[in-house]
Design a protein around this motif. Structure first.
Motif, PDB file in Angstrom:
ATOM      1  N   LYS A   1       0.836  -1.195   0.000  1.00 42.60           N
ATOM      2  CA  LYS A   1       0.000   0.000   0.000  1.00 42.60           C
ATOM      3  C   LYS A   1       0.872   1.245   0.000  1.00 42.60           C
ATOM      4  CE  LYS A   1      -3.949  -1.835   2.665  1.00 42.60           C
ATOM      5  NZ  LYS A   1      -3.528  -3.245   2.751  1.00 42.60           N
ATOM      6  N   PRO A   2       0.449   2.313  -0.655  1.00 38.48           N
ATOM      7  CA  PRO A   2       1.184   3.574  -0.537  1.00 38.48           C
ATOM      8  C   PRO A   2       1.291   3.974   0.934  1.00 38.48           C
ATOM      9  CG  PRO A   2      -0.526   3.722  -2.218  1.00 38.48           C
ATOM     10  CD  PRO A   2      -0.750   2.436  -1.503  1.00 38.48           C
TER      11      PRO A   2
ATOM     12  N   VAL B   1     -12.513   5.604   0.354  1.00 41.80           N
ATOM     13  CA  VAL B   1     -11.089   5.710   0.671  1.00 41.80           C
ATOM     14  C   VAL B   1     -10.575   4.288   0.868  1.00 41.80           C
ATOM     15  CG1 VAL B   1      -9.342   6.664   2.210  1.00 41.80           C
ATOM     16  CG2 VAL B   1     -11.461   7.949   1.767  1.00 41.80           C
ATOM     17  N   SER B   2      -9.577   3.880   0.085  1.00 41.39           N
ATOM     18  CA  SER B   2      -9.162   2.476   0.076  1.00 41.39           C
ATOM     19  C   SER B   2      -7.654   2.326  -0.007  1.00 41.39           C
ATOM     20  CB  SER B   2      -9.779   1.743  -1.138  1.00 41.39           C
ATOM     21  OG  SER B   2     -11.160   1.933  -1.227  1.00 41.39           O
ATOM     22  N   ASP B   3      -7.153   1.234   0.542  1.00 43.24           N
ATOM     23  CA  ASP B   3      -5.813   0.701   0.252  1.00 43.24           C
ATOM     24  C   ASP B   3      -4.688   1.690   0.530  1.00 43.24           C
ATOM     25  OD1 ASP B   3      -6.711  -1.907  -0.839  1.00 43.24           O
ATOM     26  OD2 ASP B   3      -7.617  -0.647  -2.391  1.00 43.24           O
ATOM     27  N   LEU B   4      -4.730   2.331   1.707  1.00 43.90           N
ATOM     28  CA  LEU B   4      -3.659   3.240   2.094  1.00 43.90           C
ATOM     29  C   LEU B   4      -3.061   2.803   3.424  1.00 43.90           C
ATOM     30  CD1 LEU B   4      -5.336   6.693   1.304  1.00 43.90           C
ATOM     31  CD2 LEU B   4      -3.753   5.406  -0.143  1.00 43.90           C
ATOM     32  N   ASP B   5      -1.757   3.006   3.572  1.00 44.28           N
ATOM     33  CA  ASP B   5      -1.032   2.800   4.820  1.00 44.28           C
ATOM     34  C   ASP B   5      -0.747   4.191   5.383  1.00 44.28           C
ATOM     35  OD1 ASP B   5       0.869   2.410   6.811  1.00 44.28           O
ATOM     36  OD2 ASP B   5       1.943   0.842   5.737  1.00 44.28           O
ATOM     37  N   ILE B   6      -1.410   4.521   6.495  1.00 42.42           N
ATOM     38  CA  ILE B   6      -1.315   5.870   7.053  1.00 42.42           C
ATOM     39  C   ILE B   6      -0.614   5.790   8.401  1.00 42.42           C
ATOM     40  CG2 ILE B   6      -2.596   7.906   7.799  1.00 42.42           C
ATOM     41  CD1 ILE B   6      -4.852   6.993   5.915  1.00 42.42           C
TER      42      ILE B   6
ATOM     43  N   ASP C   1     -22.919   8.084   3.361  1.00 39.66           N
ATOM     44  CA  ASP C   1     -22.455   7.145   2.331  1.00 39.66           C
ATOM     45  C   ASP C   1     -20.941   7.264   2.118  1.00 39.66           C
ATOM     46  OD1 ASP C   1     -25.117   6.400   1.993  1.00 39.66           O
ATOM     47  OD2 ASP C   1     -25.450   7.859   0.386  1.00 39.66           O
ATOM     48  N   ILE C   2     -20.214   6.932   3.194  1.00 34.91           N
ATOM     49  CA  ILE C   2     -18.754   6.990   3.147  1.00 34.91           C
ATOM     50  C   ILE C   2     -18.210   5.588   3.422  1.00 34.91           C
ATOM     51  CG2 ILE C   2     -16.706   8.183   3.980  1.00 34.91           C
ATOM     52  CD1 ILE C   2     -18.828  10.095   2.910  1.00 34.91           C
ATOM     53  N   LEU C   3     -17.349   5.105   2.548  1.00 35.86           N
ATOM     54  CA  LEU C   3     -16.754   3.773   2.679  1.00 35.86           C
ATOM     55  C   LEU C   3     -15.246   3.887   2.863  1.00 35.86           C
ATOM     56  CD1 LEU C   3     -16.711   0.637   2.463  1.00 35.86           C
ATOM     57  CD2 LEU C   3     -16.578   0.949  -0.034  1.00 35.86           C
ATOM     58  N   PHE C   4     -14.740   3.272   3.938  1.00 35.33           N
ATOM     59  CA  PHE C   4     -13.305   3.125   4.157  1.00 35.33           C
ATOM     60  C   PHE C   4     -13.007   1.634   4.123  1.00 35.33           C
ATOM     61  CE2 PHE C   4     -14.689   6.901   6.426  1.00 35.33           C
ATOM     62  CZ  PHE C   4     -13.777   7.862   6.037  1.00 35.33           C
ATOM     63  N   GLN C   5     -12.038   1.224   3.317  1.00 37.18           N
ATOM     64  CA  GLN C   5     -11.743  -0.201   3.239  1.00 37.18           C
ATOM     65  C   GLN C   5     -10.248  -0.438   3.025  1.00 37.18           C
ATOM     66  OE1 GLN C   5     -13.863  -1.966  -0.044  1.00 37.18           O
ATOM     67  NE2 GLN C   5     -13.154  -0.468  -1.540  1.00 37.18           N
ATOM     68  N   ARG C   6      -9.778  -1.494   3.634  1.00 39.96           N
ATOM     69  CA  ARG C   6      -8.387  -1.963   3.507  1.00 39.96           C
ATOM     70  C   ARG C   6      -7.377  -0.857   3.853  1.00 39.96           C
ATOM     71  NH1 ARG C   6     -11.067  -3.820  -0.922  1.00 39.96           N
ATOM     72  NH2 ARG C   6     -10.083  -2.267  -2.268  1.00 39.96           N
TER      73      ARG C   6
END
Length: 397
Positions: A50-51, A78-83, A106-111
């Motif tokens: 992940k970025p 919002v998906s697939d991030l390393d924060i 209707d907000i989706l956060f995944q992975r």
């Protein structure tokens, strides 16, 4: 993108902001979305890790907010991030003068992987839960200074996530009303420094932080590892009200098919599920509770009645601890049903306010594995004639 900050100027309806996998971004900037309808997607492209976004300065990495009563934010992914070191927040503006609100839905956060944050990792809502249809799916939130996930909202789902090692407080603390689902998550090691009263999953009315209580919430198929002297799951009121207002307590919860364990030799508590104060229409069924018990009691304030009401404890395996299996304060409960449980330790006796029926003593010889530690080990042996098909009928809903 030439820089992380450049992503802010790209945010608009019908856009995708994608960071290349394997890249590392060190920044003090924040991606902020306000007064904007999607679809908008923030995520990753390419192959590899992940970025990685390393936050400096302010801890806010991504914020999705309504800033005025006219703001309407919806359809964001919002998906697939390393924060690392960065907070992710959904917040709804409110006016304390005329009680008008913005709207975020209707907000989706995944992975996502959110970690090492000097604050809250994932924050939702504000004092009034007007954030609606918010989903956190298949993500990891851990190693935050305060609490891993915090807030309030309506129609919220946390599914398939891992929460662990909040330094000071809880893995999740908030108030969801109405309609919330917490399913297939793993909660472990809340508050790994010494600080009592912490929990893996805590639902609480608190007039300082939340103006609502939890209602119509399902907590199912999760794994809880308390790992210290702390509690796995708490439903409670926190704070002092000037008057008795039971409508602000947790109501209509179903807690089912969860696995409560601990892996720490330092475990010294034992209260895996705790209900404090007025909690109404709470069903606890089909759970496995290792080295712990269920506790329910009154809040320490003056009131005619402030214990659990309409509490249903069905079909659980409770290993118990310290001679306790189910502990209720004898003066503060109404309409309690304890039926068809396998219990090691004391439980209340039947009286006018409580039905205790068809429970049997816990014995490891009942199970396919005589030293059960995993959920599959608790399947009943065919020779466990004292337990198979011996229970009383219970309501299905």
């Amino acid at each position: 993108l030439a820089s992380f900050g450049a992503g802010m100027s790209k945010v608009a309806t019908n856009t995708r902001i994608l960071f290349r996998r394997g890249d590392v971004w060190t920044t003090d900037s924040t991606i902020s979305i306000s007064n904007m309808k999607g679809p908008i997607s923030i995520g990753a492209y390419g192959s590899g890790n992940k970025p990685l976004i390393i936050k400096t300065g302010s801890t806010m990495a991504i914020e999705i907010k309504s800033y005025t009563a006219r703001d309407y934010v919806s359809d964001i992914r919002v998906s697939d991030l390393d924060i690392q070191g960065g907070k992710v927040e959904v917040f709804v503006w409110q006016s304390t003068i005329d009680f008008t609100y913005g709207n975020v839905e209707d907000i989706l956060f995944q992975r996502l992987y959110i970690h090492d944050v000097a604050d809250v990792g994932f924050a939702l809502g504000g004092k009034m839960p007007r954030a609606t249809n918010i989903f956190l799916i298949d993500s990891v939130v851990r190693e935050t200074y305060n609490v891993n996930a915090y807030g309030s909202g309506t129609e919220v789902a946390f599914m398939g996530n891992e929460f662990s090692r909040s330094q000071q407080t809880h893995n999740f603390y908030g108030a969801i009303t109405p309609k919330g689902v917490f399913s297939s998550n793993k909660f472990s090691q809340p508050c790994y420094v010494s600080n009592n009263g912490r929990a893996n999953l805590r639902f609480a009315y608190n007039p300082i932080d939340f103006d609502e209580h939890g209602q119509y919430v399902i907590v199912s198929d999760n794994e809880f590892d308390a790992s210290t002297t702390y509690t796995a799951l708490r439903l409670e009121y926190t704070g002092n009200l000037p008057e008795w207002r039971p409508s602000l307590y947790n109501t209509d919860f179903v807690i089912e098919r969860n696995y409560f364990s601990n892996t720490s030799p330092a475990w010294g508590g034992g209260e895996q599920i705790v209900l404090i104060g007025f909690n109404r229409n709470i069903t606890i069924r089909n759970n496995i509770i290792l080295e712990g018990y269920i506790s329910a009691g009154p809040l320490g304030i003056t009131a005619d009645f402030n214990g659990p009401e309409s509490l249903f404890i069905y079909n659980n395996v409770i290993q118990g601890k310290g001679g306790k299996g189910i502990e209720l304060d004898p003066s503060y409960y109404r309409d309690v049903n304890i039926v068809n449980n396998i219990i090691n330790g004391a439980s209340p006796s039947s009286n006018i306010e409580i039905l205790v029926q068809d429970n049997i003593p816990y014995s490891s010889s009942l199970f396919v594995n005589p030293s059960p530690t995993l959920p599959a080990d608790f399947q009943l042996q065919s020779i466990a004639t004292s337990a198979i098909d011996k229970g009383a009928p219970v309501p299905v809903f």
